[in-house]
Scaffold this motif. Structure first.
Motif, PDB file in Angstrom:
ATOM      1  N   LYS A   1      41.428  35.946  52.039  1.00  0.00           N
ATOM      2  CA  LYS A   1      40.434  34.846  52.333  1.00  0.00           C
ATOM      3  C   LYS A   1      38.851  34.701  52.011  1.00  0.00           C
ATOM      4  CE  LYS A   1      36.739  39.550  52.969  1.00  0.00           C
ATOM      5  NZ  LYS A   1      35.883  40.478  51.955  1.00  0.00           N
ATOM      6  N   TYR A   2      39.349  34.103  51.200  1.00  0.00           N
ATOM      7  CA  TYR A   2      37.809  33.125  50.721  1.00  0.00           C
ATOM      8  C   TYR A   2      39.096  31.592  50.215  1.00  0.00           C
ATOM      9  CZ  TYR A   2      35.169  37.079  49.616  1.00  0.00           C
ATOM     10  OH  TYR A   2      34.409  38.488  51.109  1.00  0.00           O
ATOM     11  N   ARG A   3      38.332  30.600  50.863  1.00  0.00           N
ATOM     12  CA  ARG A   3      38.869  28.772  50.665  1.00  0.00           C
ATOM     13  C   ARG A   3      38.383  28.734  50.085  1.00  0.00           C
ATOM     14  NH1 ARG A   3      37.980  24.723  55.684  1.00  0.00           N
ATOM     15  NH2 ARG A   3      40.301  24.131  54.187  1.00  0.00           N
ATOM     16  N   THR A   4      37.455  28.892  48.391  1.00  0.00           N
ATOM     17  CA  THR A   4      36.651  29.315  47.248  1.00  0.00           C
ATOM     18  C   THR A   4      38.488  29.044  45.683  1.00  0.00           C
ATOM     19  OG1 THR A   4      34.489  29.207  47.413  1.00  0.00           O
ATOM     20  CG2 THR A   4      35.167  29.114  45.415  1.00  0.00           C
ATOM     21  N   ILE A   5      38.788  30.281  45.993  1.00  0.00           N
ATOM     22  CA  ILE A   5      40.091  30.494  45.435  1.00  0.00           C
ATOM     23  C   ILE A   5      41.136  29.456  45.591  1.00  0.00           C
ATOM     24  CG2 ILE A   5      41.778  32.039  44.766  1.00  0.00           C
ATOM     25  CD1 ILE A   5      39.903  34.107  44.735  1.00  0.00           C
ATOM     26  N   GLY A   6      41.984  28.795  45.075  1.00  0.00           N
ATOM     27  CA  GLY A   6      43.352  27.809  45.155  1.00  0.00           C
ATOM     28  C   GLY A   6      43.919  28.593  44.846  1.00  0.00           C
ATOM     29  N   ASP A   7      43.731  29.190  43.495  1.00  0.00           N
ATOM     30  CA  ASP A   7      45.848  29.921  43.146  1.00  0.00           C
ATOM     31  C   ASP A   7      45.013  30.883  42.314  1.00  0.00           C
ATOM     32  OD1 ASP A   7      48.466  29.674  42.618  1.00  0.00           O
ATOM     33  OD2 ASP A   7      48.282  28.355  40.633  1.00  0.00           O
ATOM     34  N   VAL A   8      46.302  31.641  42.669  1.00  0.00           N
ATOM     35  CA  VAL A   8      46.016  33.081  41.397  1.00  0.00           C
ATOM     36  C   VAL A   8      47.688  33.156  41.451  1.00  0.00           C
ATOM     37  CG1 VAL A   8      46.131  35.041  41.689  1.00  0.00           C
ATOM     38  CG2 VAL A   8      44.734  34.748  42.916  1.00  0.00           C
ATOM     39  N   ARG A   9      47.279  33.378  39.876  1.00  0.00           N
ATOM     40  CA  ARG A   9      48.779  33.285  38.682  1.00  0.00           C
ATOM     41  C   ARG A   9      48.496  33.768  37.828  1.00  0.00           C
ATOM     42  NH1 ARG A   9      46.332  27.627  38.317  1.00  0.00           N
ATOM     43  NH2 ARG A   9      44.974  27.395  37.221  1.00  0.00           N
ATOM     44  N   GLY A  10      50.248  35.010  36.765  1.00  0.00           N
ATOM     45  CA  GLY A  10      49.803  35.433  35.585  1.00  0.00           C
ATOM     46  C   GLY A  10      50.672  36.191  35.700  1.00  0.00           C
ATOM     47  N   LYS A  11      51.257  37.281  34.855  1.00  0.00           N
ATOM     48  CA  LYS A  11      51.825  38.167  34.638  1.00  0.00           C
ATOM     49  C   LYS A  11      50.996  39.303  33.806  1.00  0.00           C
ATOM     50  CE  LYS A  11      55.711  38.143  34.365  1.00  0.00           C
ATOM     51  NZ  LYS A  11      57.707  38.312  33.530  1.00  0.00           N
ATOM     52  N   GLY A  12      50.875  40.032  34.235  1.00  0.00           N
ATOM     53  CA  GLY A  12      50.552  42.084  33.026  1.00  0.00           C
ATOM     54  C   GLY A  12      48.844  41.427  33.088  1.00  0.00           C
ATOM     55  N   LEU A  13      48.658  41.815  32.066  1.00  0.00           N
ATOM     56  CA  LEU A  13      46.412  41.371  31.743  1.00  0.00           C
ATOM     57  C   LEU A  13      46.805  39.509  31.626  1.00  0.00           C
ATOM     58  CD1 LEU A  13      45.405  44.877  31.268  1.00  0.00           C
ATOM     59  CD2 LEU A  13      45.267  43.046  32.894  1.00  0.00           C
ATOM     60  N   LEU A  14      47.042  38.402  31.383  1.00  0.00           N
ATOM     61  CA  LEU A  14      47.335  37.491  31.377  1.00  0.00           C
ATOM     62  C   LEU A  14      46.857  37.178  32.715  1.00  0.00           C
ATOM     63  CD1 LEU A  14      47.279  35.265  28.783  1.00  0.00           C
ATOM     64  CD2 LEU A  14      49.564  34.902  29.025  1.00  0.00           C
ATOM     65  N   VAL A  15      45.499  36.313  33.539  1.00  0.00           N
ATOM     66  CA  VAL A  15      46.021  35.966  34.996  1.00  0.00           C
ATOM     67  C   VAL A  15      44.415  34.408  34.773  1.00  0.00           C
ATOM     68  CG1 VAL A  15      45.049  37.249  36.543  1.00  0.00           C
ATOM     69  CG2 VAL A  15      45.892  39.160  35.434  1.00  0.00           C
ATOM     70  N   GLY A  16      45.065  33.778  35.749  1.00  0.00           N
ATOM     71  CA  GLY A  16      43.910  32.961  36.318  1.00  0.00           C
ATOM     72  C   GLY A  16      43.274  33.286  37.860  1.00  0.00           C
ATOM     73  N   VAL A  17      42.635  32.831  37.596  1.00  0.00           N
ATOM     74  CA  VAL A  17      42.122  32.524  39.122  1.00  0.00           C
ATOM     75  C   VAL A  17      41.569  30.818  39.401  1.00  0.00           C
ATOM     76  CG1 VAL A  17      40.450  33.466  40.974  1.00  0.00           C
ATOM     77  CG2 VAL A  17      41.739  35.165  39.831  1.00  0.00           C
ATOM     78  N   GLU A  18      41.957  30.162  39.555  1.00  0.00           N
ATOM     79  CA  GLU A  18      41.559  28.783  39.836  1.00  0.00           C
ATOM     80  C   GLU A  18      40.799  28.599  40.834  1.00  0.00           C
ATOM     81  OE1 GLU A  18      43.171  24.134  39.432  1.00  0.00           O
ATOM     82  OE2 GLU A  18      44.469  25.773  38.655  1.00  0.00           O
ATOM     83  N   LEU A  19      39.353  28.263  41.389  1.00  0.00           N
ATOM     84  CA  LEU A  19      38.324  27.727  42.214  1.00  0.00           C
ATOM     85  C   LEU A  19      38.279  26.586  42.369  1.00  0.00           C
ATOM     86  CD1 LEU A  19      35.509  30.606  40.599  1.00  0.00           C
ATOM     87  CD2 LEU A  19      37.335  30.819  41.692  1.00  0.00           C
ATOM     88  N   VAL A  20      38.895  26.314  43.597  1.00  0.00           N
ATOM     89  CA  VAL A  20      38.686  24.937  44.800  1.00  0.00           C
ATOM     90  C   VAL A  20      37.361  24.807  45.277  1.00  0.00           C
ATOM     91  CG1 VAL A  20      40.748  24.557  43.653  1.00  0.00           C
ATOM     92  CG2 VAL A  20      40.333  25.146  46.047  1.00  0.00           C
ATOM     93  N   ASN A  21      37.274  23.465  45.547  1.00  0.00           N
ATOM     94  CA  ASN A  21      36.549  23.121  46.802  1.00  0.00           C
ATOM     95  C   ASN A  21      37.662  23.685  48.520  1.00  0.00           C
ATOM     96  OD1 ASN A  21      34.119  22.041  46.127  1.00  0.00           O
ATOM     97  ND2 ASN A  21      35.221  20.747  45.011  1.00  0.00           N
ATOM     98  N   ASN A  22      37.216  24.551  49.203  1.00  0.00           N
ATOM     99  CA  ASN A  22      37.370  24.839  50.410  1.00  0.00           C
ATOM    100  C   ASN A  22      38.706  24.113  50.126  1.00  0.00           C
ATOM    101  OD1 ASN A  22      34.961  24.405  52.281  1.00  0.00           O
ATOM    102  ND2 ASN A  22      34.936  22.986  51.599  1.00  0.00           N
TER     103      ASN A  22
END
Length: 489
Positions: free
Chosen positions: A402-423
């Motif tokens: 939905k949002y171009r600001t989110i470049g990547d979602v990664r992880g397993k279980g409750l060890l999670v990262g959301v990388e934010l980027v420009n467009n």
């Protein structure tokens, strides 16, 4: 009590607020925190500036002063409630102020608070047995220390004493601590001081399938894959072989073959932004380490104790049995406790001299450690990490679409990262001002995240392992609200 004037009052002004009619509502909670009656925020700020370590990082433009915690909730000194999705930097594993830990600790401190380990006391022996039973094979000898940095420092000594070699390999972008020696293991310039680094440490290319040279949509052991295209198949990750070749190059140019002391790796990089390696990479590197006389050290400081859901230890997902495992953070739910577990013959190498730790394995720490193991089992928190964590990842993936600001979602279980980027531009990490606006807006809606990654543009989501589906729904609703405002502003 202090009676000085307010210092720089502007930093305590309220930041932008959302319309209350559209702001997501916090999940129901009946816990009532105790009324706070201590130092004011201004008084704490003055002391922090004048009497505390000036290198301390303080989150948020207007700092939060927390007074109390309960399960996944934190309460500031004004009684405001926050959903803690960072867990004290991935440290609060079973929940803030868990009553079982409090009761066990109170009972033990009334009986025996400390004796040196030159004497027997029951708790260290009970805990040593219980903890090592969680490990496969002959990983059955434990050294208790007080922090992750201390554990990793000890692992270096252990590896060199056992192998009789000196050189150690770590991955770029890793974080293994801030003692003088572990700072050298760490490969992130933000954590390096301009002093000579400890010798004998070599950093190899980080096998990052989102930002690295190779890898993409088929490479991670995760419910969510990066959207970057790659030539790998579902059954064969070609990227891993290319990254492995970068490790082999070290033995051509920097380390004489057969003279390696150790290879050090986090199962999933934490501070570096929740980076996952290509499937099969660690297993291949493990074989190279063995062929060159070294031991494999698995840093489970953030990925251990069931947090990844599928396994109790992160290394199990890589289908290896390390020679040495280090752990901290969630091991004590915030109590200063850490450990190194290894095989008997490696442990024996440290008997050539005296090894001693004043506080490691003291009765209080071991009491807490035992209670944490009990709670993880009784409350099925590893299973909760798998179920709730997978739900979180899949909901975050919907936001990514939905949002171009989110470049990547990664992880397993409750060890999670959301990388934010420009467009949606992988080469353009979201700058600090834009990231901070999102971060601060989430805070104003009572949602606490960490941040990490080389450029500080990754939301680090590592909550207490007792979070619920309702908490995840709130987290997603807040991010949805904030990102919509951000992208439309």
């Amino acid at each position: 009590m202090f009676h000085h004037k307010k210092i720089v009052p502007n930093i305590f002004q309220k930041l932008n607020r959302f319309n209350s009619s559209i702001a997501p509502k916090l999940p129901q909670n009946d816990f009532i925190p105790e009324k706070y009656s201590g130092l004011s925020l201004e008084e704490m700020a003055h002391i922090r500036r004048t009497r505390l370590n000036p290198a301390l990082t303080t989150y948020y433009q207007s700092p939060i002063a927390f007074n109390q915690g309960y399960k996944q909730w934190l309460f500031d000194i004004n009684g405001k409630r926050y959903l803690d999705m960072f867990g004290g930097i991935c440290t609060v594993s079973v929940g803030h102020s868990h009553p079982k830990i409090t009761e066990a600790l109170e009972k033990q401190i009334r009986k025996l608070g400390h004796v040196s380990n030159v004497y027997f006391h029951p708790k260290i022996h009970e805990y040593a047995y219980r903890l090592t039973e969680k490990f496969p094979g002959d990983l059955k000898v434990v050294y208790f220390v007080n922090s992750g940095s201390e554990a990793n420092d000890l692992a270096v000594l252990m590896a060199r004493a056992y192998s009789k070699n000196f050189d150690i390999i770590t991955l770029k972008n890793c974080y293994h601590g801030m003692t003088y020696q572990t700072m050298s293991l760490t490969s992130n310039a933000s954590y390096k001081y301009a002093v000579p680094q400890a010798p004998g440490v070599h950093h190899v290319m980080n096998p990052d399938v989102y930002r690295g040279c190779w890898g993409g949509a088929h490479c991670r052991d995760s419910p969510i894959q990066t959207s970057r295209n790659c030539s790998c198949s579902l059954t064969n990750c070609e990227a891993k072989d290319k990254y492995v070749n970068e490790v082999l190059d070290v033995f051509k140019y920097s380390i004489k073959p057969g003279t390696l002391a150790a290879f050090f790796a986090e199962s999933i990089q934490g501070v570096g932004g929740v980076i996952q390696f290509p499937k099969g990479y660690i297993k291949k590197v493990y074989d190279i380490v063995k062929e060159n006389g070294g031991v494999f050290i698995s840093d489970e400081v953030q990925s251990g104790f069931g947090r990844t859901g599928e396994h109790f230890w992160g290394f199990e997902a890589h289908d290896i049995q390390p020679d040495i495992v280090t752990m901290a953070k969630g091991i004590g739910n915030g109590f200063p406790l850490a450990a190194v577990v290894t095989r008997p013959e490696i442990a024996q190498a440290l008997t050539s001299s005296m090894h001693f730790n004043t506080f490691g394995g003291n009765p209080l720490a071991c009491t807490v450690g035992l209670a944490v193991l009990d709670i993880i089992e009784e409350e099925k928190l590893q299973e909760n990490c798998s179920k709730v964590g997978t739900y979180l990842l899949k909901e975050l993936e919907k936001l990514k679409r939905k949002y171009r600001t989110i470049g990547d979602v990664r992880g397993k279980g409750l060890l999670v990262g959301v990388e934010l980027v420009n467009n949606d531009d992988i080469s353009s990490p979201l700058n600090n001002d834009k990231f901070s606006k999102i971060w601060e807006s989430c805070r104003n809606l009572s949602l606490i995240f960490g941040r990490g990654g080389l450029k500080g543009n990754v939301l680090r989501i590592k909550p207490p392992m007792c979070v619920t589906k309702e908490d995840i729904d709130y987290t997603i609703n807040v991010l949805d609200t904030v990102l919509e405002q951000t992208e439309n502003s």
